[in-house]
Design a protein around this motif. Structure first.
Motif, mmCIF file in Angstrom:
data_model
loop_
_atom_site.group_PDB
_atom_site.id
_atom_site.type_symbol
_atom_site.label_atom_id
_atom_site.label_comp_id
_atom_site.label_asym_id
_atom_site.label_seq_id
_atom_site.Cartn_x
_atom_site.Cartn_y
_atom_site.Cartn_z
ATOM 1 N N ILE A 162 -0.029 -1.014 0.231
ATOM 2 C CA ILE A 162 -0.184 -0.237 0.147
ATOM 3 C C ILE A 162 0.779 0.764 0.049
ATOM 4 O O ILE A 162 0.550 2.092 -0.947
ATOM 5 C CB ILE A 162 -0.748 0.498 1.233
ATOM 6 C CG1 ILE A 162 -1.859 1.534 0.858
ATOM 7 C CG2 ILE A 162 -0.132 0.247 2.513
ATOM 8 C CD1 ILE A 162 -3.002 1.253 0.196
ATOM 9 N N LEU A 163 1.882 1.168 0.537
ATOM 10 C CA LEU A 163 2.667 2.068 1.492
ATOM 11 C C LEU A 163 4.308 2.071 -0.449
ATOM 12 O O LEU A 163 3.418 3.548 -1.403
ATOM 13 C CB LEU A 163 3.526 2.053 1.850
ATOM 14 C CG LEU A 163 5.106 3.070 2.327
ATOM 15 C CD1 LEU A 163 5.661 3.369 3.525
ATOM 16 C CD2 LEU A 163 6.023 3.351 1.192
ATOM 17 N N ASP A 164 3.668 1.378 -0.730
ATOM 18 C CA ASP A 164 4.406 1.336 -2.704
ATOM 19 C C ASP A 164 3.696 1.914 -3.242
ATOM 20 O O ASP A 164 4.126 2.697 -4.374
ATOM 21 C CB ASP A 164 5.213 -0.020 -2.607
ATOM 22 C CG ASP A 164 6.439 -0.330 -1.373
ATOM 23 O OD1 ASP A 164 7.164 0.040 -1.300
ATOM 24 O OD2 ASP A 164 6.816 -1.563 -1.515
ATOM 25 N N ALA A 165 2.306 1.541 -3.766
ATOM 26 C CA ALA A 165 1.788 2.173 -4.605
ATOM 27 C C ALA A 165 1.336 3.439 -4.686
ATOM 28 O O ALA A 165 1.440 3.685 -5.636
ATOM 29 C CB ALA A 165 0.227 0.633 -4.279
ATOM 30 N N LEU A 166 1.110 3.948 -3.538
ATOM 31 C CA LEU A 166 1.137 5.726 -3.076
ATOM 32 C C LEU A 166 2.215 5.865 -3.935
ATOM 33 O O LEU A 166 2.077 7.060 -4.812
ATOM 34 C CB LEU A 166 0.487 5.216 -2.050
ATOM 35 C CG LEU A 166 -0.749 5.084 -1.713
ATOM 36 C CD1 LEU A 166 -0.757 5.114 0.491
ATOM 37 C CD2 LEU A 166 -2.016 5.877 -2.858
ATOM 38 N N TRP A 167 3.616 5.885 -2.975
ATOM 39 C CA TRP A 167 4.764 6.057 -3.367
ATOM 40 C C TRP A 167 5.239 6.295 -4.506
ATOM 41 O O TRP A 167 5.261 7.928 -4.965
ATOM 42 C CB TRP A 167 5.586 5.660 -2.354
ATOM 43 C CG TRP A 167 6.913 6.234 -2.312
ATOM 44 C CD1 TRP A 167 7.739 7.681 -2.349
ATOM 45 C CD2 TRP A 167 8.197 5.776 -1.794
ATOM 46 N NE1 TRP A 167 8.284 7.517 -1.815
ATOM 47 C CE2 TRP A 167 8.567 6.573 -1.949
ATOM 48 C CE3 TRP A 167 8.303 4.056 -2.102
ATOM 49 C CZ2 TRP A 167 10.490 6.012 -1.910
ATOM 50 C CZ3 TRP A 167 9.423 3.813 -1.955
ATOM 51 C CH2 TRP A 167 11.034 4.999 -2.161
ATOM 52 N N THR A 174 7.123 -5.074 -4.751
ATOM 53 C CA THR A 174 5.846 -4.961 -5.495
ATOM 54 C C THR A 174 6.692 -3.779 -6.906
ATOM 55 O O THR A 174 6.750 -2.997 -6.975
ATOM 56 C CB THR A 174 5.374 -3.248 -4.589
ATOM 57 O OG1 THR A 174 4.861 -3.854 -3.236
ATOM 58 C CG2 THR A 174 4.027 -2.358 -4.663
ATOM 59 N N VAL A 175 5.391 -4.754 -7.579
ATOM 60 C CA VAL A 175 5.231 -3.772 -8.816
ATOM 61 C C VAL A 175 4.286 -3.065 -9.452
ATOM 62 O O VAL A 175 2.802 -3.159 -9.585
ATOM 63 C CB VAL A 175 4.896 -5.351 -9.633
ATOM 64 C CG1 VAL A 175 5.049 -4.518 -11.016
ATOM 65 C CG2 VAL A 175 6.195 -5.974 -9.489
ATOM 66 N N ASN A 196 -2.259 -1.525 -14.456
ATOM 67 C CA ASN A 196 -2.356 -2.601 -14.113
ATOM 68 C C ASN A 196 -2.697 -2.412 -12.350
ATOM 69 O O ASN A 196 -2.091 -1.506 -12.043
ATOM 70 C CB ASN A 196 -2.042 -3.734 -14.131
ATOM 71 C CG ASN A 196 -2.228 -3.734 -15.838
ATOM 72 O OD1 ASN A 196 -3.389 -3.794 -16.669
ATOM 73 N ND2 ASN A 196 -0.644 -4.147 -16.241
ATOM 74 N N GLU A 197 -3.846 -2.840 -11.562
ATOM 75 C CA GLU A 197 -3.216 -2.510 -10.414
ATOM 76 C C GLU A 197 -2.337 -3.205 -10.128
ATOM 77 O O GLU A 197 -1.210 -4.321 -10.059
ATOM 78 C CB GLU A 197 -4.170 -3.834 -9.562
ATOM 79 C CG GLU A 197 -6.299 -2.921 -10.180
ATOM 80 C CD GLU A 197 -5.933 -2.274 -9.067
ATOM 81 O OE1 GLU A 197 -5.651 -2.334 -7.692
ATOM 82 O OE2 GLU A 197 -6.635 -1.137 -9.542
ATOM 83 N N PRO A 198 -1.549 -2.851 -8.517
ATOM 84 C CA PRO A 198 -0.340 -3.444 -8.514
ATOM 85 C C PRO A 198 -0.379 -4.564 -7.809
ATOM 86 O O PRO A 198 -1.311 -5.163 -7.059
ATOM 87 C CB PRO A 198 0.424 -1.834 -7.086
ATOM 88 C CG PRO A 198 -1.181 -0.785 -7.488
ATOM 89 C CD PRO A 198 -2.025 -1.248 -7.784
ATOM 90 N N GLY A 203 -5.867 -0.453 4.707
ATOM 91 C CA GLY A 203 -4.823 -0.815 4.533
ATOM 92 C C GLY A 203 -4.094 -1.391 3.357
ATOM 93 O O GLY A 203 -3.407 -1.770 3.549
ATOM 94 N N ASN A 204 -4.706 -2.511 3.090
ATOM 95 C CA ASN A 204 -4.658 -3.708 1.773
ATOM 96 C C ASN A 204 -4.572 -3.571 0.841
ATOM 97 O O ASN A 204 -5.807 -2.529 0.439
ATOM 98 C CB ASN A 204 -4.973 -4.492 2.316
ATOM 99 C CG ASN A 204 -6.886 -4.994 2.091
ATOM 100 O OD1 ASN A 204 -7.262 -4.066 2.102
ATOM 101 N ND2 ASN A 204 -7.458 -6.642 2.057
ATOM 102 N N LEU A 205 -4.488 -3.810 -0.277
ATOM 103 C CA LEU A 205 -4.249 -4.298 -1.697
ATOM 104 C C LEU A 205 -4.733 -5.025 -1.814
ATOM 105 O O LEU A 205 -3.622 -6.355 -2.202
ATOM 106 C CB LEU A 205 -3.121 -3.747 -2.557
ATOM 107 C CG LEU A 205 -3.125 -2.280 -2.818
ATOM 108 C CD1 LEU A 205 -1.252 -1.963 -3.561
ATOM 109 C CD2 LEU A 205 -4.124 -1.670 -3.624
#
Length: 399
Positions: free
Chosen positions: A156-161, A184-185, A190-192, A357-359
Motif C-alpha cells: 500500500i505504501l509502495d503503490a501510493l509512493w 511491489t510492481v 494495472n493494479e499493483p 490498508g490492503n491491496l
C-alpha cells in the motif's frame, strides 16, 4: 495533521525500528514528512528467546505468553524513546506491526499457497500504557480473514509512493530486502502486484550464525561471501524449491526458509566451504529477486531493508538485473532502514480515518479492508471523521 509513531521488528530479530512522521491528507494526496528514525536493540535475553522459538523449534503456550509480554515491553520502551528523541515528546498515535513469529501458509491443490493465519507478538497494551497514546496493531489478520496473504502490506505504501513514477515503458518495482524479500510492481496501467520472492537475508543470517557458532549474527557487508565462490550444484538444489514456481499472490517466512532447509539441500553433495555457502546463498537471493523483476519488465528497482547494506548482495543483484536501474529508497526520501516503520505509521493513519490498508491485487484478499485493532490510550478514544476517498498518491516531503 497527525504525528504518528511507527514500530516494527523484522525477521532479523535484532531491534525494534521506530519512525515518526507527520501525516496530512489533502484532496487526493497524502503527505508524509519523516521526522526521524532509530533502531532500539532487543535486550539479548529477548532476542535469544525469539530465536529459540522460531520454527522448526517448538514453543509452549507459556513461552508464547512470556514472549508476547517481553516483546510488548521492548516495543513500549522503543516507542517512548522515539517520542522523546524524534517528536519533541509530542505524538498523536502509534502504529505497531509487531514481531512476526509464525506465518501459516499451506500449498493449494492447484498450485500457489494459501495463508491460514499469522502471529505477531508485542502486546499493544504495554505500548499504550507507556505512551498514553492509542495504538493500532494487528494489521495482518483481517487481510488473511478476507482470503489474503496478510503480506506484503508494504504494497500500500509502495503503490501510493511510486504512483507518480509509474507509466511509460516497463514497470517500477519496490524491493524490500529484509529476512524475506518482497516486491511491489507498479506500472501505471494495472493494479499493483506484490508478493514475497523468497529469502532475503534469512538463510544468510542463519548460516552465518551457524558457521560462526553464534558469534556473528550476519555477514557484515557481505565480506565472507565476497571471498567465496557460488556452488552451482547447491544453487540448483535450492532453486528447485516449489515456492519459487508458485504463482502470486504468495507469502512465506522463516517457518519455510531456515537452516534445516539449507542442510537438506546439501545432502549427497560434496562438502561446501563456509565462504562458498554464503556466496551461494547470496546468489540465491539475487537470482530469485531478479527473476521476478524481469518477469514484470522492471526498468527501475527501488531497494530498501537491511540487505541494502550487504555490498556482496547488492553487487550480485546489479549483475542479475542487467540494464535495469537499481536505486535505494534513500534517494527518493525514505530511509532504507526505516521504510517499514514508516509503513506502520501510514497503516495506523489509514485505519484511524476509516481507510483500507490492503491491496487485494497484492495480497489476494477478496476486497479492500480497514485493518487492525485499536487499543485506547489514557483518554477517551476520539476518532476523526471517516474519509470517503482513498488518496491517489503519497508524497514524501521535507520538514
Amino acid at each position: 495533521m497527525s504525528r504518528v509513531v511507527g514500530l516494527i521488528s523484522g525477521t532479523s530479530l535484532d531491534a525494534v525500528d521506530v519512525a515518526v512522521a507527520d501525516l496530512r491528507l489533502t484532496v487526493d494526496v497524502l503527505e508524509l514528512t519523516p521526522l526521524g528514525a532509530l533502531a532500539v536493540p532487543y535486550p539479548e535475553p529477548v532476542r535469544a528467546g525469539l530465536l529459540a522459538a522460531l520454527p522448526p523449534a517448538d514453543c509452549s503456550a507459556r513461552r508464547l505468553c512470556e514472549l508476547d509480554t517481553e516483546v510488548g515491553l521492548a516495543f513500549a520502551e522503543a516507542a517512548a524513546q522515539g517520542i522523546a528523541e524524534l517528536a519533541d515528546g509530542n505524538a498523536d498515535l502509534v502504529g505497531s506491526l509487531g514481531q512476526t513469529l509464525y506465518h501459516w501458509v499451506e500449498p493449494e491443490p492447484r498450485g500457489g499457497v494459501r495463508c491460514l493465519g499469522t502471529l505477531q507478538l508485542g502486546q499493544p497494551a504495554w505500548i499504550a500504557e507507556a505512551t498514553g497514546l492509542p495504538v493500532v496493531s494487528g494489521f495482518r489478520p483481517r487481510d488473511v480473514a478476507a482470503g489474503g496473504q496478510g503480506a506484503p502490506l508494504t504494497s500500500i505504501l509502495d503503490a501510493l509512493w511510486l504512483a507518480d513514477l509509474a507509466g511509460g515503458n516497463g514497470s517500477t518495482v519496490a524491493l524490500n530486502l529484509g529476512g524475506i524479500a518482497n516486491i511491489t510492481v507498479v506500472d501505471g496501467s494495472n493494479e499493483p502486484l506484490a508478493y514475497d520472492t523468497g529469502p532475503g537475508n534469512a538463510l544468510l543470517d542463519a548460516a552465518c550464525r551457524h558457521i560462526s557458532q553464534g558469534e556473528l549474527g550476519h555477514d557484515a557487508d557481505g565480506r565472507i561471501a565476497a571471498h567465496g565462490s557460488v556452488r552451482l550444484d547447491l544453487l540448483d538444489r535450492l532453486l528447485a524449491d516449489d515456492y519459487y514456481a508458485a504463482p502470486p499472490p504468495k507469502s512465506t517466512g522463516k517457518e519455510h526458509f531456515h537452516l534445516d532447509h539449507v542442510r537438506a539441500a546439501q545432502v549427497g553433495l560434496p562438502p561446501v566451504d563456509d565462504r562458498d555457502l554464503l556466496a551461494t546463498l547470496t546468489e540465491l537471493t539475487a537470482v530469485t529477486v531478479a527473476r521476478e523483476c524481469h518477469r514484470h519488465d522492471a526498468r527501475l528497482v527501488v531497494a530498501s531493508g537491511g540487505g541494502v547494506h550487504n555490498a556482496a548482495l547488492m553487487d550480485r543483484l546489479r549483475r542479475q538485473l542487467d540494464d535495469c536501474v537499481l536505486r535505494t529508497s534513500d534517494e527518493l526520501g525514505l530511509p532504507t532502514d526505516a521504510k517499514e516503520a514508516y509503513l506502520g505509521a501510514l497503516l495506523a493513519f489509514l485505519t484511524l480515518h476509516g481507510l483500507p490498508g490492503n491491496l487485494p491485487s497484492a495480497t489476494g484478499a477478496t476486497g479492500r479492508r480497514v485493518l487492525g485493532d485499536i487499543t485506547p490510550g489514557d483518554g477517551p478514544l476520539r476518532l476523526p471523521p471517516p474519509v470517503d476517498k482513498m488518496p491517489r498518491a503519497l508524497r514524501v516531503t521535507v520538514s
